[in-house]
Design a protein around this motif. Structure first.
Motif, PDB file in Angstrom:
ATOM      1  N   ARG A  40      23.217 -33.526-107.228  1.00 41.00           N
ATOM      2  CA  ARG A  40      24.402 -33.323-108.123  1.00 41.00           C
ATOM      3  C   ARG A  40      25.798 -34.164-107.318  1.00 41.00           C
ATOM      4  O   ARG A  40      26.102 -34.711-108.396  1.00 41.00           O
ATOM      5  CB  ARG A  40      24.781 -31.817-108.341  1.00 41.00           C
ATOM      6  CG  ARG A  40      23.515 -30.982-108.504  1.00 41.00           C
ATOM      7  CD  ARG A  40      22.671 -31.268-109.836  1.00 41.00           C
ATOM      8  NE  ARG A  40      21.428 -30.398-109.905  1.00 41.00           N
ATOM      9  CZ  ARG A  40      20.415 -30.729-110.621  1.00 41.00           C
ATOM     10  NH1 ARG A  40      20.430 -31.753-111.479  1.00 41.00           N
ATOM     11  NH2 ARG A  40      19.376 -30.067-110.460  1.00 41.00           N
ATOM     12  N   ARG A  41      25.965 -33.869-106.182  1.00 43.39           N
ATOM     13  CA  ARG A  41      27.058 -34.198-105.796  1.00 43.39           C
ATOM     14  C   ARG A  41      27.355 -35.890-105.856  1.00 43.39           C
ATOM     15  O   ARG A  41      28.397 -36.317-106.190  1.00 43.39           O
ATOM     16  CB  ARG A  41      27.319 -33.802-104.063  1.00 43.39           C
ATOM     17  CG  ARG A  41      27.238 -32.643-104.111  1.00 43.39           C
ATOM     18  CD  ARG A  41      27.182 -32.104-102.469  1.00 43.39           C
ATOM     19  NE  ARG A  41      28.366 -32.466-101.993  1.00 43.39           N
ATOM     20  CZ  ARG A  41      28.611 -32.174-100.539  1.00 43.39           C
ATOM     21  NH1 ARG A  41      27.635 -31.873 -99.662  1.00 43.39           N
ATOM     22  NH2 ARG A  41      29.561 -32.781-100.023  1.00 43.39           N
ATOM     23  N   ASP A  99      17.881 -34.723-112.009  1.00 40.56           N
ATOM     24  CA  ASP A  99      16.737 -34.185-111.656  1.00 40.56           C
ATOM     25  C   ASP A  99      15.893 -34.857-110.652  1.00 40.56           C
ATOM     26  O   ASP A  99      14.921 -34.050-109.965  1.00 40.56           O
ATOM     27  CB  ASP A  99      16.137 -33.393-112.845  1.00 40.56           C
ATOM     28  CG  ASP A  99      16.892 -32.306-113.712  1.00 40.56           C
ATOM     29  OD1 ASP A  99      17.828 -31.651-112.844  1.00 40.56           O
ATOM     30  OD2 ASP A  99      16.674 -32.212-114.735  1.00 40.56           O
ATOM     31  N   THR A 100      15.660 -36.126-110.997  1.00 43.76           N
ATOM     32  CA  THR A 100      14.395 -36.708-110.451  1.00 43.76           C
ATOM     33  C   THR A 100      14.985 -37.654-109.454  1.00 43.76           C
ATOM     34  O   THR A 100      14.098 -38.278-108.555  1.00 43.76           O
ATOM     35  CB  THR A 100      13.672 -37.638-111.198  1.00 43.76           C
ATOM     36  OG1 THR A 100      14.447 -38.453-112.109  1.00 43.76           O
ATOM     37  CG2 THR A 100      13.088 -36.619-112.701  1.00 43.76           C
ATOM     38  N   LEU A 101      16.155 -38.102-109.480  1.00 39.06           N
ATOM     39  CA  LEU A 101      16.485 -39.198-108.438  1.00 39.06           C
ATOM     40  C   LEU A 101      17.537 -38.557-107.514  1.00 39.06           C
ATOM     41  O   LEU A 101      18.759 -38.887-107.525  1.00 39.06           O
ATOM     42  CB  LEU A 101      16.955 -40.304-109.076  1.00 39.06           C
ATOM     43  CG  LEU A 101      17.256 -41.559-108.319  1.00 39.06           C
ATOM     44  CD1 LEU A 101      15.964 -42.179-107.380  1.00 39.06           C
ATOM     45  CD2 LEU A 101      17.617 -42.855-109.339  1.00 39.06           C
ATOM     46  N   PRO A 102      17.402 -37.923-106.390  1.00 43.40           N
ATOM     47  CA  PRO A 102      18.501 -37.714-105.710  1.00 43.40           C
ATOM     48  C   PRO A 102      18.993 -38.884-104.780  1.00 43.40           C
ATOM     49  O   PRO A 102      18.269 -39.857-104.587  1.00 43.40           O
ATOM     50  CB  PRO A 102      17.769 -36.832-104.616  1.00 43.40           C
ATOM     51  CG  PRO A 102      16.451 -36.423-105.021  1.00 43.40           C
ATOM     52  CD  PRO A 102      16.167 -37.627-105.913  1.00 43.40           C
ATOM     53  N   VAL A 103      20.407 -38.752-104.353  1.00 38.68           N
ATOM     54  CA  VAL A 103      21.174 -39.951-103.866  1.00 38.68           C
ATOM     55  C   VAL A 103      21.421 -39.320-102.501  1.00 38.68           C
ATOM     56  O   VAL A 103      22.208 -38.329-102.463  1.00 38.68           O
ATOM     57  CB  VAL A 103      22.190 -40.366-104.610  1.00 38.68           C
ATOM     58  CG1 VAL A 103      23.019 -41.472-103.936  1.00 38.68           C
ATOM     59  CG2 VAL A 103      21.689 -41.013-105.969  1.00 38.68           C
ATOM     60  N   LEU A 104      21.097 -39.858-101.285  1.00 40.19           N
ATOM     61  CA  LEU A 104      21.399 -39.296 -99.882  1.00 40.19           C
ATOM     62  C   LEU A 104      21.046 -37.996 -99.862  1.00 40.19           C
ATOM     63  O   LEU A 104      21.747 -37.258 -99.027  1.00 40.19           O
ATOM     64  CB  LEU A 104      22.963 -39.665 -99.673  1.00 40.19           C
ATOM     65  CG  LEU A 104      23.580 -41.210 -99.802  1.00 40.19           C
ATOM     66  CD1 LEU A 104      24.910 -41.173 -99.634  1.00 40.19           C
ATOM     67  CD2 LEU A 104      22.868 -41.961 -98.867  1.00 40.19           C
ATOM     68  N   ARG A 164      20.371 -29.792 -99.517  1.00 36.97           N
ATOM     69  CA  ARG A 164      20.099 -31.167 -99.284  1.00 36.97           C
ATOM     70  C   ARG A 164      18.597 -31.091 -99.658  1.00 36.97           C
ATOM     71  O   ARG A 164      17.689 -30.444 -99.100  1.00 36.97           O
ATOM     72  CB  ARG A 164      20.444 -31.606 -98.117  1.00 36.97           C
ATOM     73  CG  ARG A 164      20.092 -33.257 -97.943  1.00 36.97           C
ATOM     74  CD  ARG A 164      20.637 -33.669 -96.589  1.00 36.97           C
ATOM     75  NE  ARG A 164      20.653 -35.212 -96.661  1.00 36.97           N
ATOM     76  CZ  ARG A 164      21.313 -36.098 -95.883  1.00 36.97           C
ATOM     77  NH1 ARG A 164      22.336 -35.386 -95.038  1.00 36.97           N
ATOM     78  NH2 ARG A 164      21.163 -37.257 -96.044  1.00 36.97           N
ATOM     79  N   VAL A 165      18.283 -32.167-100.231  1.00 36.34           N
ATOM     80  CA  VAL A 165      16.770 -32.222-100.742  1.00 36.34           C
ATOM     81  C   VAL A 165      16.127 -32.781 -99.520  1.00 36.34           C
ATOM     82  O   VAL A 165      16.200 -34.126 -98.779  1.00 36.34           O
ATOM     83  CB  VAL A 165      16.214 -33.201-101.913  1.00 36.34           C
ATOM     84  CG1 VAL A 165      14.681 -33.580-102.202  1.00 36.34           C
ATOM     85  CG2 VAL A 165      17.026 -32.708-103.027  1.00 36.34           C
TER      86      VAL A 165
END
Length: 295
Positions: A105-106, A96-101, A223-224
């Protein structure tokens, strides 16, 4: 009128009964996107349901025959393998707090899949593994499955907010997939352990684990944008505070306490009975197929 038609045409009634779940899945795929529906079926049905059923039986034979572990030790080790599931809230906070790229979720699906695949292959290919390395690999498998389940749960929650009328259908899909997968996994586990051995089963299970990678690659996710890692600590603390606030409610902590105590204080001699079932000298020496039915 409809009942009389069904009585006259029982084949049509049977066909309608068979097509009903298919139409239901088509409806969910149209409303929520097919990648999400397929992701739930893979994670809950194959990764958690089927694979966990297979892993449980093969792990007990592996620890007994390969590592020569005593029943009392096996209970402790199996408890350690549940640690990745105990810290599921941590995985949830990370997704929830740490997007990757730019994705929440992916990347976690891809990471979970690679972790499970490499751990499975290590158990299957490497010979004369030490007990410590075997436990580390089994814990990697457990962590991979737990992370994938948490990530798909987050997708279910997000879709439940955007499609509240389908929240019940999504929960039914999760439960249905998990139940069918577990039924098939437990049904085949004894036969496969008998045919290829526990290490061979670990090797076969690298294929279902690899499907989790496919979920991460095909899942439709926005995408964030405008994300900075400087605010991760603050968001992480805020999420932890929100979770703690929820646990303070009487309707939340009391059921949690009951579930914890019901599991913590219950006596279990499951592993000891397994050793006795399969013992050639002091027990009935059941085969892998028969022992599976008694587990």
């Amino acid at each position: 009128m409809e009942e009389s038609q069904l009585e006259r045409n029982p084949r049509n009634g049977f066909l309608a009964l068979v097509l009903r779940p298919i139409n239901w899945l088509k409806m969910l795929g149209g409303e929520l996107h097919w990648s999400f529906v397929l992701g739930v079926m893979i994670v809950y049905g194959i990764s958690q349901g089927f694979a966990v059923g297979m892993i449980k039986v093969s792990t007990m034979y592996y620890m007994k025959d390969e590592q020569k572990v005593q029943p009392s030790e096996l209970q402790v080790y199996l408890g350690l393998l549940q640690l990745p599931w105990v810290i599921k809230p941590l995985w949830g906070l990370l997704t929830d707090t740490l997007p990757v790229l730019g994705y929440r979720r992916r990347p976690y699906f891809i990471f979970a899949g690679f972790l499970s695949v490499t751990s499975m292959l290590a158990l299957s290919i490497q010979r004369n593994l030490s007990l410590a390395f075997s436990l580390l690999s089994l814990m990697g498998v457990s962590a991979g499955i737990a992370i994938a389940v948490v990530a798909i749960d987050a997708c279910v929650t997000q879709n439940s907010i955007s499609h509240p009328s389908l929240a019940g259908d999504m929960q039914s899909l999760c439960g249905f997939s998990s139940s069918i997968g577990a039924l098939v996994g437990y049904s085949l586990s004894g036969f496969l352990v008998h045919l290829v051995g526990p290490k061979g089963v670990f090797g076969l299970l690298s294929v279902p684990a690899g499907l989790v990678i496919l979920v991460g690659m095909m899942l439709k996710e926005s995408r964030v944008h405008k994300f900075t890692h400087r605010g991760v600590n603050e968001k992480f603390l805020d999420a932890g505070k929100a979770m703690w606030t929820a646990l303070k409610f009487r309707d939340v902590w009391r059921p949690c306490l009951y579930m914890y105590l019901s599991l913590a204080v219950s006596l279990n001699i499951h592993e000891g009975m397994f050793y006795w079932y399969t013992d050639a000298k002091g027990g009935p020496s059941f085969s892998q197929v028969l022992a599976f039915h008694l587990l």
